[in-house]
Design an enzyme around this catalytic site. Structure first.
Site, PDB file in Angstrom:
ATOM      1  N   ASP A 308      -5.276   7.899   2.439  1.00 45.13           N
ATOM      2  CA  ASP A 308      -4.132   8.137   1.556  1.00 45.13           C
ATOM      3  C   ASP A 308      -3.072   8.862   2.401  1.00 45.13           C
ATOM      4  O   ASP A 308      -3.281   9.163   3.581  1.00 45.13           O
ATOM      5  CB  ASP A 308      -4.543   8.934   0.309  1.00 45.13           C
ATOM      6  CG  ASP A 308      -3.507   8.768  -0.816  1.00 45.13           C
ATOM      7  OD1 ASP A 308      -2.363   8.351  -0.529  1.00 45.13           O
ATOM      8  OD2 ASP A 308      -3.831   9.077  -1.982  1.00 45.13           O
TER       9      ASP A 308
HETATM   10  C1  BGC Z   1      -0.989   8.385  -3.661  1.00 50.22           C
HETATM   11  C2  BGC Z   1      -1.530   6.985  -3.528  1.00 50.22           C
HETATM   12  C3  BGC Z   1      -0.427   6.045  -3.116  1.00 50.22           C
HETATM   13  C4  BGC Z   1       0.206   6.551  -1.844  1.00 50.22           C
HETATM   14  C5  BGC Z   1       1.290   5.655  -1.304  1.00 50.22           C
HETATM   15  C6  BGC Z   1      -0.161   8.803  -2.470  1.00 50.22           C
HETATM   16  O1  BGC Z   1       0.501   9.993  -2.708  1.00 50.22           O
HETATM   17  O2  BGC Z   1      -2.070   9.270  -3.821  1.00 50.22           O
HETATM   18  O3  BGC Z   1      -2.126   6.578  -4.728  1.00 50.22           O
HETATM   19  O4  BGC Z   1      -0.942   4.753  -2.958  1.00 50.22           O
HETATM   20  O5  BGC Z   1       0.767   7.819  -2.105  1.00 50.22           O
HETATM   21  O6  BGC Z   1       2.418   5.679  -2.062  1.00 50.22           O
END
Ligand code: BGC
Length: 743
Positions: A308
């Site tokens: 993530d």
């Molecule tokens: C979130 C994810 C997301 C990623 C990209 C993160 O802050 O936890 O779910 O896919 O950002 O935008």
């Protein structure tokens, strides 16, 4: 001495070579396929830096003018990223379809025309409730609302629309669906989940994945979903986002693993994103046990594991699990990640190179990850069709797609309470108030053109607010839009006097949209001003209809008895207002049921699958949802009440009669209770569900086939399935029947 040192060294080299060869063999499992050959050929030509670049994903804001998400490309920056750092993937951004086409066309052309190996970029996006980062996109209800439909078909139809609106923009990678089990209503991402039940999360998530990845209406494009966030993100002890979870392994295997297992085994999901949090003291990004032993080993996942956002850095800065980012990089690579969502720092590329030079990471290990990433790129057809196609973008946001989103809202919204007020008949003056009365933003929620939801002006033009939808629905009535009272007494008096002029009061209450940590809450109760507004409305003695627009169940117990009807809409998307108005008028017969427990008290939130020694307190239990039809359940029978082998199946049947004059859909929820277990068993667990139309006066028979290994087993703390002799109950609605297993 020297001689034996040389021998040891030679031995080590042989061992190392053996290790490298065996790693290589490990990833060349399918040597005959064409893709495999292409991947191997390409891999052989790549430098270490090029390989590391493929393992790095950057935010689009790193390559735009002024570092915004608005898709104005800075050509020097993109060239630096692709040519100097060999970056293989980018993510995020927001804009019109036309702007996306221009942006991705330019990026991709640099990757395929101006680099040595011409490897296309794989672009990732969070299209988590429709094509929600494209201005013209169709925005579906968020997952929590959608899951109340209990209908995989809705997920399938929605996924296809999203696929059609995403693929031609050359965005092959969608960071959806969320497969976290939403059992903690304090957790601010609960609205992104399919509710509290592992089976519902698994079935609906898998329906989305299959329809999205296998959609043939988007040819020549192909798409990948991403099951996220592996694993145990959704139940942090404090309720705050990305804070530690303490979950025993047995519960992990029984409650949190099943949706991922289904996504991998039945949905063939191509990628998985890792949980940013820590589980039992171990940052998940650094957990070899979770990422390699469980995800790859036990679940057999062969696709790409993505971190993530900035989560290697977070091992240092958020978890204090390593002193330096370089050390954290080594931990994550050893744990099993393939690609780092580095976002805006190229440091990862440098650390990786140093770690290889220092002999801490082998190139064979890097090859494994790059192999998976290139395989994904080939499988998605990126080498043949890397570019967007603006001749295919006219369908984005079409009427046809809007209607699918509207249907999804109609099937999902839940009527929680109805004291003879709905369908609303003969009302001449309808007062409408509250924060979401005339807002599109509240209906679409977060992750809509912006992370926190975009401002009103940028919301879809053709979409109704609850106000405009009620005007269209009740053509001969006056819809009186009245502002919420402030705490000033003149405004309260005005509110009450306006309310008195109406036949009925529709109040919207709930929460503003939020994302991730922005939604951390210390108290689940509905905001005090909103509670007071409902009390003022009640003081008029007029009937009150409460419409809940919220990301999680805000506790409403204090005022629930005062209102005549309660509708849970969550964040219902572009068709939400029409669906709410349709349910109020009776044009739509509600058929959604709660996929989560609506808490009675802020301090006691337990899911329906609690243990025997726990008390279940709910204002509205899991599975609750009213209809304008009436359904009677009778004749619960079993084909046999004794199972003598693990392969013997028995079938339960129930008759359901629609005793009303209104056609309606019913969600039939089949539970099993294992009455005694060496590891104590939940009071009941959902094992099968089906939604079906039952016409007025009609009786339909529903079946559930009980398969012992699927429905009567549970995992121990090592994930090993246990099947114990004893008595079980099959439960459907208020009926139950006992059977025995004696192997
Ligand atoms: C979130 C994810 C997301 C990623 C990209 C993160 O802050 O936890 O779910 O896919 O950002 O935008």
């Amino acid at each position: 001495m020297k001689q034996s040192f040389r021998k040891i060294l030679a031995g080590l080299i042989v061992l190392n070579l053996f290790f490298m060869i065996s790693c290589q063999q490990n990833v060349t499992k399918k040597p005959n396929t064409e893709t495999e050959k292409k991947v191997e050929d390409l891999l052989k030509q790549m430098t270490l830096e090029e390989k590391i670049g493929q393992m790095t994903q950057m935010c689009a804001s790193t390559i735009t003018l002024n570092g915004t998400k608005e898709l104005d490309l800075d050509v020097d920056l993109i060239k630096k990223a692709i040519q100097e750092y060999h970056i293989g993937s980018f993510l995020s951004g927001t804009g019109s379809a036309q702007k996306w086409v221009k942006f991705l066309d330019a990026i991709q052309k640099i990757a395929i025309n101006e680099t040595r190996l011409k490897i296309p970029i794989i672009f990732g996006i969070d299209h988590v409730h429709g094509a929600n980062y494209v201005d013209e996109g169709t925005f579906f209800p968020h997952n929590l609302t959608l899951s109340c439909s209990f209908d995989p078909q809705i997920l399938t139809e929605g996924a296809k629309v999203t696929a059609k609106e995403t693929a031609p923009l050359a965005m092959p990678w969608n960071f959806a669906p969320v497969l976290d089990v939403g059992k903690n209503p304090y957790w601010p991402r609960i609205y992104e989940t399919f509710g509290e039940d592992p089976l519902v999360c698994g079935v609906l998530g898998t329906a989305f994945i299959k329809a999205y990845q296998e959609c043939d209406a988007i040819e020549p494009y192909k798409l990948s979903a991403c099951a996220k966030h592996f694993i145990a993100y959704s139940d942090p002890k404090s309720g705050y986002d990305r804070t530690p979870a303490e979950i025993p392994n047995q519960i992990l295997f029984e409650q949190f693993l099943p949706p991922f297992e289904m996504a991998i085994k039945s949905g063939n999901v191509k990628t998985v994103m890792v949980n940013s949090g820590e589980l039992n003291g171990e940052p998940v990004h650094a957990s070899k046990w979770l990422l390699t032993d469980i995800l790859r080993g036990q679940l057999g996942f062969q696709g790409v594991i993505l971190t993530d956002i900035k989560d290697i850095m977070k091992i240092v800065e958020m978890h204090a699990g390593a002193a330096t980012e370089k050390e954290a990089t080594l931990m994550s690579i050893n744990a099993g990640i393939d690609m780092y969502m580095a976002c805006n720092s190229f440091d990862f590329c440098q650390y990786m190179k140093e770690l290889v030079q220092e002999g801490k990471i082998t190139e064979a290990r890097i090859n494994e990850s790059v192999h998976r990433i290139l395989t994904l790129k080939y499988e998605l057809g990126l080498f043949e069709n890397p570019l967007p196609d603006d001749t295919k973008i006219a369908q984005i946001g079409s009427k046809e797609h809007f209607n699918v989103a509207k249907k999804a809202a109609e099937e999902s919204i839940v009527l929680l309470k109805n004291e003879n007020i709905l369908p609303l008949k003969n009302a001449k003056n309808i007062m409408l108030t509250g924060f979401a009365a005339n807002s599109k933003k509240m209906l679409n929620g977060a992750w809509t053109l912006e992370w926190l939801g975009c401002e009103e002006e940028r919301q879809p033009k053709d979409m109704n607010t609850i106000y405009t939808a009620l005007q269209k629905e009740f053509k001969t009535a006056n819809i009186n839009l009245i502002e919420e009272p402030t705490q000033n007494s003149a405004s309260i008096v005005k509110f009450i006097s306006e309310a008195k002029k109406n036949d009925v009061i529709v109040i919207t209450a709930g929460e503003q949209p939020y994302s991730e940590f922005k939604g951390n809450a210390n108290d689940l109760e509905l905001d005090e001003n909103q509670l007071k507004m409902i009390e003022y409305a009640k003081s008029t003695k007029k009937p009150v209809i409460l419409v809940l627009i919220e990301g999680r169940p805000r506790v409403i117990t204090r005022i629930e008895k005062m209102v005549d009807a309660v509708i849970f809409a969550g964040h219902p998307g572009v068709g939400g207002a029409d669906a709410i108005a349709g349910i109020i008028s009776g044009r739509i017969n509600p058929s959604g049921k709660l996929s989560f427990t609506y808490p009675l008290d802020v301090g006691h939130c337990v899911p329906y699958y609690h243990k025997f020694s726990e008390k279940y307190t709910a204002l509205y239990p899991f599975g609750h949802g009213l209809s304008f039809s009436n359904f009677e359940y009778s004749n619960l029978t079993l084909s046999d009440t004794l199972i003598t082998s693990e392969n013997q199946e028995i079938t339960a049947t129930i008759d359901i009669k629609n005793t009303s004059n209104t056609d309606g859909k019913e969600v039939v929820l089949w539970y099993i209770n294992d009455e005694f277990g060496t590891i104590t068993r939940p009071v009941k667990q959902l094992k099968f569900f089906k939604k079906a139309m039952i016409k007025a006066g009609e009786t339909k028979q529903f079946k559930f086939t009980i398969k012992p290994m699927r429905d009567l087993t549970y995992p121990d703390k090592n994930g090993k399935l246990i099947l114990e002799n004893g008595s079980f109950k099959v439960i459907v609605n208020q009926q139950e029947i006992r059977f025995w297993l004696k192997k």
